[in-house]
Scaffold this motif. Structure first.
Motif, PDB file in Angstrom:
ATOM      1  N   ILE A 228       0.844  -1.201   0.000  1.00 20.94           N
ATOM      2  CA  ILE A 228       0.000   0.000   0.000  1.00 20.94           C
ATOM      3  C   ILE A 228       0.880   1.252   0.000  1.00 20.94           C
ATOM      4  O   ILE A 228       0.650   2.203  -0.764  1.00 20.94           O
ATOM      5  CB  ILE A 228      -0.948   0.005   1.207  1.00 20.94           C
ATOM      6  N   LEU A 229       1.919   1.242   0.859  1.00 20.05           N
ATOM      7  CA  LEU A 229       2.833   2.390   0.941  1.00 20.05           C
ATOM      8  C   LEU A 229       3.621   2.553  -0.359  1.00 20.05           C
ATOM      9  O   LEU A 229       3.771   3.676  -0.872  1.00 20.05           O
ATOM     10  CB  LEU A 229       3.790   2.207   2.121  1.00 20.05           C
ATOM     11  N   ASP A 230       4.123   1.448  -0.922  1.00 18.80           N
ATOM     12  CA  ASP A 230       4.899   1.520  -2.167  1.00 18.80           C
ATOM     13  C   ASP A 230       4.058   2.083  -3.308  1.00 18.80           C
ATOM     14  O   ASP A 230       4.510   2.944  -4.073  1.00 18.80           O
ATOM     15  CB  ASP A 230       5.407   0.126  -2.557  1.00 18.80           C
ATOM     16  N   LEU A 231       2.835   1.586  -3.431  1.00 18.09           N
ATOM     17  CA  LEU A 231       1.963   2.044  -4.517  1.00 18.09           C
ATOM     18  C   LEU A 231       1.539   3.498  -4.312  1.00 18.09           C
ATOM     19  O   LEU A 231       1.375   4.253  -5.276  1.00 18.09           O
ATOM     20  CB  LEU A 231       0.740   1.134  -4.632  1.00 18.09           C
ATOM     21  N   PHE A 232       1.374   3.891  -3.046  1.00 15.27           N
ATOM     22  CA  PHE A 232       1.071   5.291  -2.750  1.00 15.27           C
ATOM     23  C   PHE A 232       2.236   6.183  -3.168  1.00 15.27           C
ATOM     24  O   PHE A 232       2.047   7.235  -3.794  1.00 15.27           O
ATOM     25  CB  PHE A 232       0.781   5.445  -1.256  1.00 15.27           C
ATOM     26  N   LYS A 233       3.455   5.751  -2.840  1.00 10.48           N
ATOM     27  CA  LYS A 233       4.652   6.512  -3.219  1.00 10.48           C
ATOM     28  C   LYS A 233       4.763   6.658  -4.731  1.00 10.48           C
ATOM     29  O   LYS A 233       5.074   7.747  -5.237  1.00 10.48           O
ATOM     30  CB  LYS A 233       5.895   5.810  -2.666  1.00 10.48           C
ATOM     31  N   ASP A 234       4.501   5.573  -5.457  1.00 11.23           N
ATOM     32  CA  ASP A 234       4.683   5.590  -6.906  1.00 11.23           C
ATOM     33  C   ASP A 234       3.550   6.308  -7.640  1.00 11.23           C
ATOM     34  O   ASP A 234       3.778   6.862  -8.717  1.00 11.23           O
ATOM     35  CB  ASP A 234       4.785   4.154  -7.439  1.00 11.23           C
ATOM     36  N   LEU A 298       6.249  13.386 -14.223  1.00  8.17           N
ATOM     37  CA  LEU A 298       6.487  12.159 -14.985  1.00  8.17           C
ATOM     38  C   LEU A 298       5.294  11.209 -14.896  1.00  8.17           C
ATOM     39  O   LEU A 298       4.903  10.580 -15.889  1.00  8.17           O
ATOM     40  CB  LEU A 298       7.748  11.455 -14.462  1.00  8.17           C
ATOM     41  N   TYR A 299       4.708  11.116 -13.704  1.00 11.83           N
ATOM     42  CA  TYR A 299       3.559  10.229 -13.507  1.00 11.83           C
ATOM     43  C   TYR A 299       2.390  10.657 -14.389  1.00 11.83           C
ATOM     44  O   TYR A 299       1.782   9.819 -15.088  1.00 11.83           O
ATOM     45  CB  TYR A 299       3.139  10.235 -12.037  1.00 11.83           C
ATOM     46  N   PHE A 306      -0.617   6.387 -21.426  1.00 10.47           N
ATOM     47  CA  PHE A 306      -1.424   5.177 -21.255  1.00 10.47           C
ATOM     48  C   PHE A 306      -2.832   5.379 -21.794  1.00 10.47           C
ATOM     49  O   PHE A 306      -3.375   4.516 -22.503  1.00 10.47           O
ATOM     50  CB  PHE A 306      -1.474   4.804 -19.768  1.00 10.47           C
ATOM     51  N   GLU A 307      -3.456   6.507 -21.476  1.00  8.53           N
ATOM     52  CA  GLU A 307      -4.826   6.760 -21.927  1.00  8.53           C
ATOM     53  C   GLU A 307      -4.893   6.902 -23.446  1.00  8.53           C
ATOM     54  O   GLU A 307      -5.853   6.441 -24.079  1.00  8.53           O
ATOM     55  CB  GLU A 307      -5.375   8.006 -21.234  1.00  8.53           C
ATOM     56  N   ARG A 308      -3.880   7.518 -24.037  1.00 14.33           N
ATOM     57  CA  ARG A 308      -3.858   7.643 -25.500  1.00 14.33           C
ATOM     58  C   ARG A 308      -3.734   6.275 -26.160  1.00 14.33           C
ATOM     59  O   ARG A 308      -4.410   5.988 -27.155  1.00 14.33           O
ATOM     60  CB  ARG A 308      -2.690   8.539 -25.931  1.00 14.33           C
ATOM     61  N   GLU A 309      -2.856   5.416 -25.608  1.00 14.51           N
ATOM     62  CA  GLU A 309      -2.689   4.067 -26.166  1.00 14.51           C
ATOM     63  C   GLU A 309      -3.974   3.256 -26.010  1.00 14.51           C
ATOM     64  O   GLU A 309      -4.333   2.472 -26.893  1.00 14.51           O
ATOM     65  CB  GLU A 309      -1.527   3.356 -25.460  1.00 14.51           C
ATOM     66  N   ALA A 310      -4.653   3.441 -24.878  1.00 19.79           N
ATOM     67  CA  ALA A 310      -5.911   2.718 -24.658  1.00 19.79           C
ATOM     68  C   ALA A 310      -6.960   3.157 -25.667  1.00 19.79           C
ATOM     69  O   ALA A 310      -7.730   2.334 -26.188  1.00 19.79           O
ATOM     70  CB  ALA A 310      -6.414   2.955 -23.222  1.00 19.79           C
ATOM     71  N   MET A 311      -7.004   4.463 -25.976  1.00 17.34           N
ATOM     72  CA  MET A 311      -7.951   4.965 -26.960  1.00 17.34           C
ATOM     73  C   MET A 311      -7.630   4.409 -28.348  1.00 17.34           C
ATOM     74  O   MET A 311      -8.532   4.056 -29.107  1.00 17.34           O
ATOM     75  CB  MET A 311      -7.926   6.500 -26.971  1.00 17.34           C
ATOM     76  N   LYS A 312      -6.345   4.299 -28.680  1.00 15.61           N
ATOM     77  CA  LYS A 312      -5.957   3.748 -29.978  1.00 15.61           C
ATOM     78  C   LYS A 312      -6.367   2.288 -30.102  1.00 15.61           C
ATOM     79  O   LYS A 312      -6.839   1.847 -31.147  1.00 15.61           O
ATOM     80  CB  LYS A 312      -4.435   3.866 -30.178  1.00 15.61           C
ATOM     81  N   SER A 313      -6.192   1.532 -29.014  1.00 22.77           N
ATOM     82  CA  SER A 313      -6.510   0.104 -29.061  1.00 22.77           C
ATOM     83  C   SER A 313      -8.009  -0.139 -29.184  1.00 22.77           C
ATOM     84  O   SER A 313      -8.441  -1.188 -29.652  1.00 22.77           O
ATOM     85  CB  SER A 313      -5.980  -0.611 -27.794  1.00 22.77           C
ATOM     86  N   ASP A 314      -8.823   0.841 -28.740  1.00 23.70           N
ATOM     87  CA  ASP A 314     -10.283   0.705 -28.828  1.00 23.70           C
ATOM     88  C   ASP A 314     -10.809   1.042 -30.219  1.00 23.70           C
ATOM     89  O   ASP A 314     -11.936   0.709 -30.564  1.00 23.70           O
ATOM     90  CB  ASP A 314     -10.968   1.605 -27.791  1.00 23.70           C
TER      91      ASP A 314
END
Length: 315
Positions: A228-234, A298-299, A306-314
């Motif tokens: 939980i802490l690692d994912l929060f940090k990232d 960066l995040y 990621f969202e652009r690639e997801a839109m392309k794949s759809d």
């Protein structure tokens, strides 16, 4: 009515019931049979995680497909499921017989009705007496509370092993952890990707005599909290490093109180070590703030990609 039945039947052909298993020979055959009763048009695939008993033979006797998943750990098995199984709807449940497939059918109906990406079976409201070890129950509630507070989503049973996942979610997720952190990570990833998550109360039964939980209360609980802490940090870098920056800033002001008072009153600093400490803490505060700002940029860039690639794949 015939059209509706045809469409439902068509949807159900694309259901994959995936059961991670390790040493569950006593319960797996009966569970597989119940899965076919509840979802007659589905595939039932048992992922045998190097069991030392007759889990595979019993699963085959019940009519399931068997996939051998040698890399130990539930998270690694779920990764294997995502890599090898193609479906529109993934039903994942434990192989210990504590989840009734008929309860999963109730979850599936909610999955369809709400166009959900993740349906979690909430065991805590209708649990069979003594089905949960007391420490497991307390740990689950603690972890669920922490995750809900940190990520701002009300999830009551984060560690539930009964889940229904959409194809879109499975395609979008990358799992980092290989063991019992997987339910926590799936939930957090769904929250961060703004997926539609719902919880449905389900019955949670007792294990069969001679069967035992593979979850170790203290060690696995520690790793779940760490995840939980690692994912929060990232995934919340500005907030994470911002909190560290504020801590260093407050510490710097505290340590610098006496040196500042010296200079104001006597035009000279008598508490030199404290002055050096205060300056060092102030620098650390600035560095932490800069790290948080950079990583947040960066995040958000990666999320946009990621969202652009997801839109392309759809398309």
């Amino acid at each position: 009515m015939k059209i509706g039945f045809f469409l439902l039947n068509k949807i159900m052909k694309k259901i994959a019931i995936c059961i991670p298993c390790y040493n569950e020979e006593m319960s797996i055959k009966d569970l597989v049979i119940k899965c076919f009763v509840a979802f007659p048009e589905s595939r039932v695939i048992v992922f045998d995680n190097s069991s030392k008993d007759k889990t595979a033979q019993e699963a085959i006797a019940g009519g399931a497909e068997i996939v051998f998943s040698p890399k130990k750990g539930k998270g690694n098995v779920v990764k294997h499921i995502f890599q090898t199984i193609k479906a529109d709807c993934y039903i994942i449940l434990d192989g210990d017989g504590t989840y009734d497939p008929l309860e999963m059918k109730k979850m599936y109906q909610a999955f369809l009705n709400n166009d959900a990406d993740m349906v979690i079976g909430n065991r805590l409201s209708t649990t069979t007496p003594n089905a949960f070890p007391q420490f497991h129950l307390l740990g689950n509630k603690l972890i669920s509370t922490i995750l809900s507070r940190v990520y701002g989503a009300q999830i009551s049973d984060v560690l539930s092993g009964a889940r229904i996942l959409s194809r879109d979610f499975v395609k979008s997720v990358y799992l980092r952890y290989g063991h019992f952190e997987v339910e926590t990570e799936l939930t957090i990833q769904a929250i961060l990707k703004h997926m539609n998550i719902i919880e449905i109360p389900i019955e949670y039964g007792k294990r069969m005599p001679g069967s035992f939980s593979k979850l170790r209360t203290w060690s696995d609980g520690f790793f779940i909290l760490k995840s939980i802490l690692d994912l929060f940090k990232d995934n919340r870098p500005f907030l994470f490093y911002g909190c560290i920056s504020v801590f260093f800033l407050i510490s710097s002001l505290t340590a610098g109180f006496l040196p500042i008072r010296d200079y104001v009153e006597y035009n000279y600093v008598y508490h030199v070590p404290l002055a050096i400490l205060a300056a060092s803490l102030a620098v650390l505060s600035l560095i932490s703030f800069s790290i948080g700002t950079t990583l947040a940029t960066l995040y958000h860039y990666h999320i946009e990609v990621f969202e652009r690639e997801a839109m392309k794949s759809d398309e």
